[in-house]
Scaffold this motif. Sequence first.
Motif, PDB file in Angstrom:
ATOM      1  N   ALA A 239       1.134  -1.177  -0.045  1.00 12.20           N
ATOM      2  CA  ALA A 239       0.241  -0.206  -0.770  1.00 12.20           C
ATOM      3  C   ALA A 239       1.168   1.467  -0.114  1.00 12.20           C
ATOM      4  N   PHE A 240       1.958   0.986   0.781  1.00 16.43           N
ATOM      5  CA  PHE A 240       3.080   2.444   0.789  1.00 16.43           C
ATOM      6  C   PHE A 240       3.663   2.701  -0.980  1.00 16.43           C
ATOM      7  N   HIS A 241       3.513   1.700  -1.371  1.00 15.48           N
ATOM      8  CA  HIS A 241       4.711   1.517  -2.530  1.00 15.48           C
ATOM      9  C   HIS A 241       2.982   2.242  -3.321  1.00 15.48           C
TER      10      HIS A 241
ATOM     11  N   SER B   4       2.716  10.955   6.632  1.00 16.69           N
ATOM     12  CA  SER B   4       3.678  12.310   6.492  1.00 16.69           C
ATOM     13  C   SER B   4       5.108  11.768   7.292  1.00 16.69           C
ATOM     14  N   TYR B   5       4.835  10.901   8.300  1.00 17.11           N
ATOM     15  CA  TYR B   5       6.344  10.441   9.335  1.00 17.11           C
ATOM     16  C   TYR B   5       6.836   9.096   8.371  1.00 17.11           C
ATOM     17  N   ILE B   6       6.943   8.389   7.604  1.00 14.13           N
ATOM     18  CA  ILE B   6       7.233   7.736   7.211  1.00 14.13           C
ATOM     19  C   ILE B   6       8.222   7.599   6.694  1.00 14.13           C
ATOM     20  N   PRO B   7       9.747   7.417   6.780  1.00 11.96           N
ATOM     21  CA  PRO B   7      11.242   8.282   6.030  1.00 11.96           C
ATOM     22  C   PRO B   7      11.298   7.393   4.884  1.00 11.96           C
ATOM     23  N   HIS B   8      11.071   5.815   4.640  1.00 17.45           N
ATOM     24  CA  HIS B   8      11.254   5.725   3.341  1.00 17.45           C
ATOM     25  C   HIS B   8      10.840   6.592   2.114  1.00 17.45           C
ATOM     26  N   PHE B   9      10.016   7.297   2.028  1.00 12.91           N
ATOM     27  CA  PHE B   9       9.394   7.975   1.048  1.00 12.91           C
ATOM     28  C   PHE B   9      10.365   9.124   0.855  1.00 12.91           C
TER      29      PHE B   9
END
Length: 604
Positions: free
Chosen positions: A468-470, A517-522
Amino acid sequence: MGNAMNDVAALDAPEAGRAAEPPVWDLCDLYAGPDAADLDRDLKLALDEARAFRSEFEGKLAGIEPARLGDAISRYEAIFERLNKAMSFAQLHFAADMADPARGRFLQTLQERYNAVSAETLFFTLELNKLTDEELDAKRGDPVVQRYAPWLADVRQYKPHQLSDEVEAILHDKSVTGARAWSRLFDQTIAELRFDMDGESLTLADTLNFLDNPDGSKRRSAAKALGQGLGARAGVFTLIVNTLAKDKEVDDKWRKYPHPVAYRNLTNKVDDAVVDALVSAIRDAYGELAHRYYRLKARWFGRDGLDYWDRNAPLPGDDNRRFSWEEGREIVLGAFGGFDGRMAGLARQFFDNPWIDAAPRPGKDPGAFCHPVVPSAHPYVLMNYYGRSRDVMTLAHELGHAVHQLLAAEQGMLMADTPLTLAETASVFGEMLVFRALLDQQSDPAARRRLLAGKVESMLNTVVRQTAFHEFERRVHCERRLGELSSERLGEIWLDIQRESLGPAMRFEDEYQYYWSYIPHFIHSPFYVYAYAFGDCLVNSLYQVYQAGNAGFADKYVDMLRAGGTLRHDELLAPFGLAPRDPAFWRRGLDVIVGFIDELEALD
């Protein structure tokens, strides 16, 4: 530990013996501190070596003798061995307290000095890619050149996307004021954030820790505080995401990458079609996986649906068991040793030496990672250990990385690193070893259900949530090409994808729109996240081979890790009879999760 500390020796002090509490690492195996004389000496020496290297080899690769090319590659590797040791120290020093401005300045200074050195060597890979295949083949007779064949292949895969020497030099010089600067702004903003939970000011890591608290009111308070705190800074995070997405679009256009994920796939040495097949297989299985499981979990809670803050909630009747640091250590080492003594022996070094930073504290990186540093040193592990079973799994995950990095170190600086798709193999396999060891010891049906549920939730977080992040990243980067996205639009995309992936049993409230907004991989590694799903499905298939009694499995597994980045994923998996190009491969991995959910329904 709550106050920012400028003295690295104080913050990174070692614990005596085996600590009963989560340890703090000691970086002195690299350098004594930011002002260490040998750190400055290494950077100056690297710059001198790089200038001499450029003077000796620039413009001369086309006609160079094979043995001289072998010598050039070896010297190039030695420069970056020295340089990356210094840069790794700066990154680790910053991660220990990202809220400390002095550490941020030190990291920026090191990055600028790093760039000054690497600017002198930039010509080397550019000129290698200007050689014709015939010219390069003529030099492969030298044994040193032949040894570096995998690295040369990696360099030359970027040949179609290489720009002129002048443009490459400008992009290289400006990188420290471009994407890397925005990444630093993200890190510092995250580190400085505090979330007001019932009158208490908490860091991001401490707030997230409450999301699996047995008290539902605390989970709700933490979730609300997190959404409100992130929403208050949504303007900054929106600007960062828009800027980095546009920066990537410009880079992709000039380098002629056909779509936003293309560069990552090339770096991962995986075909677009393989990634598309993985993502499609998982999205097609959302109903069998997340939708089905969360309906089941809602029923356990006596409800028709779950509030989003209950996604990782302990099951009713859970004893909220906490594991001391020593217990976590013994569980992980026992599971690793039950598989192979070599694996446990390598992991034990991290407990016997101050190579792990697991103590939560303000300013510290809220996530978890294992930094490989350089082959001549050793990796370092960072996590935030609160004693949950999930933390024990995270410890196993990061130590799986550590074992992998130690074994691959023999390949040297240029060939030790693996593509992200394989970098998650040892980590996820380590988690599976710990889970199976705990499950095999458990005969009580209620306790077994809790273990299985915990593992399913971990796998859903790895497979469904990361996919889902992808999809979120893909949609954001595609829409950004049409213009800047508002905070509201980013929230809409996020909520659409979360509803699709987690299913109708999950209920969301307004503040959840800011959780992207806090997901560092993005920020740090666009399109990294599918590697987690890739690794989980791969390990599920690999573990089935292990359980089936594949002859010599442990030796094959260690050989696979030792290979580092010298082989592609299909070559590494061939000894196990696995073929990732086969569409059924991914379904085989997903069926492991389906089987766990089947067992949970049978226990219900």
